[in-house]
Design an enzyme around this catalytic site. Structure first.
Site, short mmCIF file in Angstrom:
data_model
loop_
_atom_site.label_atom_id
_atom_site.label_comp_id
_atom_site.label_asym_id
_atom_site.label_seq_id
_atom_site.Cartn_x
_atom_site.Cartn_y
_atom_site.Cartn_z
N SER A 20 0.85 -1.18 0.00
CA SER A 20 0.00 0.00 0.00
C SER A 20 0.88 1.23 0.00
O SER A 20 2.00 1.22 0.54
CB SER A 20 -0.91 0.00 1.24
OG SER A 20 -1.49 1.27 1.44
N LYS A 39 -0.06 -3.72 4.93
CA LYS A 39 -0.93 -4.40 3.97
C LYS A 39 -0.18 -5.46 3.17
O LYS A 39 0.96 -5.27 2.77
CB LYS A 39 -1.55 -3.38 3.00
CG LYS A 39 -2.52 -2.40 3.63
CD LYS A 39 -3.78 -3.08 4.13
CE LYS A 39 -4.66 -3.62 3.02
NZ LYS A 39 -5.23 -2.57 2.17
N ASN A 56 -1.69 -7.27 0.14
CA ASN A 56 -2.86 -7.41 -0.71
C ASN A 56 -2.72 -8.54 -1.73
O ASN A 56 -1.67 -8.66 -2.37
CB ASN A 56 -3.13 -6.10 -1.46
CG ASN A 56 -3.42 -4.95 -0.53
OD1 ASN A 56 -4.16 -5.09 0.43
ND2 ASN A 56 -2.82 -3.80 -0.80
N ARG A 60 -25.27 -7.95 -45.66
CA ARG A 60 -24.13 -7.20 -45.12
C ARG A 60 -24.67 -6.23 -44.09
O ARG A 60 -25.55 -5.43 -44.38
CB ARG A 60 -23.37 -6.42 -46.21
CG ARG A 60 -22.10 -5.73 -45.72
CD ARG A 60 -20.92 -6.70 -45.58
NE ARG A 60 -20.38 -7.05 -46.89
CZ ARG A 60 -20.60 -8.22 -47.49
NH1 ARG A 60 -21.34 -9.16 -46.90
NH2 ARG A 60 -20.09 -8.48 -48.68
#
Length: 373
Positions: A264, A270, A272, A303
């Protein structure tokens, strides 16, 4: 900037502007050779040499700008190829319409991108299979509706991930492998290559290593719908284990962790699960893109005015989204760390009510089924 973060860089490299130019030229050269086989044109070798000059000297950005006027890049490319071929210019683009070249080039690009996606889906499935085998009998709490339920094993959880990834991968291989050549001429009747139209279509398929088409599919887009669905399912198969990893790696749970967690910018504590997070992010883009492709399936007459053009960026983005999910999940699962002590601690919160009697047997069935594929 975001391609590597979301895992899409390897797939995106197979779909960039240079890859498009090469695929379009591959189809044009094969068209000329197919027509030459039927005695419709001469000088195929000169057209191939001209194509090589364009590969080396044409900036795809220039072709992209020139495509605006006619609505697709085949029109200016054919013009440039004829000019480069000189006296052999009449052998360029024989019997074809722009959509023949665009659709066939698209199939070639899809096959190249799908090879990368298949590799990463297989790698993620292998990672899940390894976890299933190593933790066949590692007890943990099964959770239903967000609450602890009865005991299971982490091996069985990982076996479920593996089964879903394998099923999605094999289905995608089947769909991609069935995508055929496109050759029908201006109105899908092969009139411009009469009486050799069907033979030329088959020769074109053979030269490019693609399945032969039964009839031109200019406005019959069920195959692309099947492709969109298979890519969406594969993305969903990636989202499932990625979601579980995010939940199981929460601080209060701590049952798994990634080998290289992200930090972080403001909170040094942190850890993560970034690979799982970005796998979920890529997979989350897929359903909307699938819906776009299915909504574009209603091509009018012989088309389409708009739906055909809608397909190109939507399919490119969907390939990147699914490929990104598979790539990031592979990173997540190949290095996933399992914490049996945390699993035991959390299981004790509900007294571990029950025994996962058949969990190991189910893991064995899953892994044995992989060996028989």
């Amino acid at each position: 900037m975001l391609g590597p973060l979301l895992g899409a860089d390897r797939v995106a490299a197979t779909l960039d502007a240079r890859a498009w130019l090469d695929a379009l030229l591959d189809v044009e050269v094969a068209l000329t050779h197919a027509a030459a086989q039927q005695g419709l044109v001469d000088d195929a070798a000169q057209v191939e040499r001209a194509a090589q000059e364009l590969r080396a000297g044409l900036d795809p950005a220039i072709l992209a700008a020139e495509a605006v006027e006619g609505g697709n890049p085949v029109i200016p490319l054919a013009r440039r190829l004829r000019a480069a071929a000189g006296p052999a210019g009449a052998a360029v683009h024989p019997g074809a319409t722009s959509q023949d070249v665009m659709d066939t080039a698209l199939v070639l690009l899809v096959r190249a991108a799908a090879t990368v996606i298949d590799d990463d889906l297989g790698g993620a499935a292998d990672g899940a299979a390894r976890l299933a085998g190593e933790h066949r009998d590692t007890p943990m709490a099964a959770r239903t509706l967000g609450q602890q339920a009865l005991p299971t094993t982490f091996g069985l959880v990982a076996a479920g991930w593996c089964a879903g990834l394998d099923r999605a991968r094999l289905a995608l291989v089947d769909v991609v492998g069935a995508l055929p050549v496109q050759f029908g001429g201006a109105a899908g009747t092969l009139a411009a290559s009469y009486p050799h139209g069907p033979a030329m279509a088959d020769a074109l398929a053979d030269l490019l290593g693609l399945p032969r088409a039964d009839v031109p599919w200019h406005t019959e887009r069920s195959r692309l719908g099947e492709l969109a669905g298979a890519l969406g399912v594969a993305a969903g198969a990636c989202a499932k284990p990625a979601t579980d990893v995010v939940l199981l790696s929460a601080t209060e749970v701590g049952e798994v962790s990634e080998s290289a967690p992200g930090g972080s910018s403001s909170m040094p504590h942190k850890r993560n699960p970034v690979a799982a997070v970005t796998a979920r992010a890529s997979a989350g883009r897929a359903p909307g893109l699938v819906a776009t492709l299915l909504a574009a399936a209603g091509h009018e007459h012989q088309r389409a005015a708009g739906p055909w053009h809608t397909e190109w960026p939507a399919l490119m983005d969907l390939l990147c989204a699914t490929g990104g999910a598979a790539a990031r999940l592979r990173i997540c699962l190949e290095g996933l760390r399992v914490h049996p002590e945390a699993m035991a601690r959390n299981l004790s919160l509900t007294s571990g009510g029950g025994t996962p009697h058949h969990a190991g047997e189910l893991v064995d069935r899953t892994l044995g089924g992989r060996e028989r594929q």
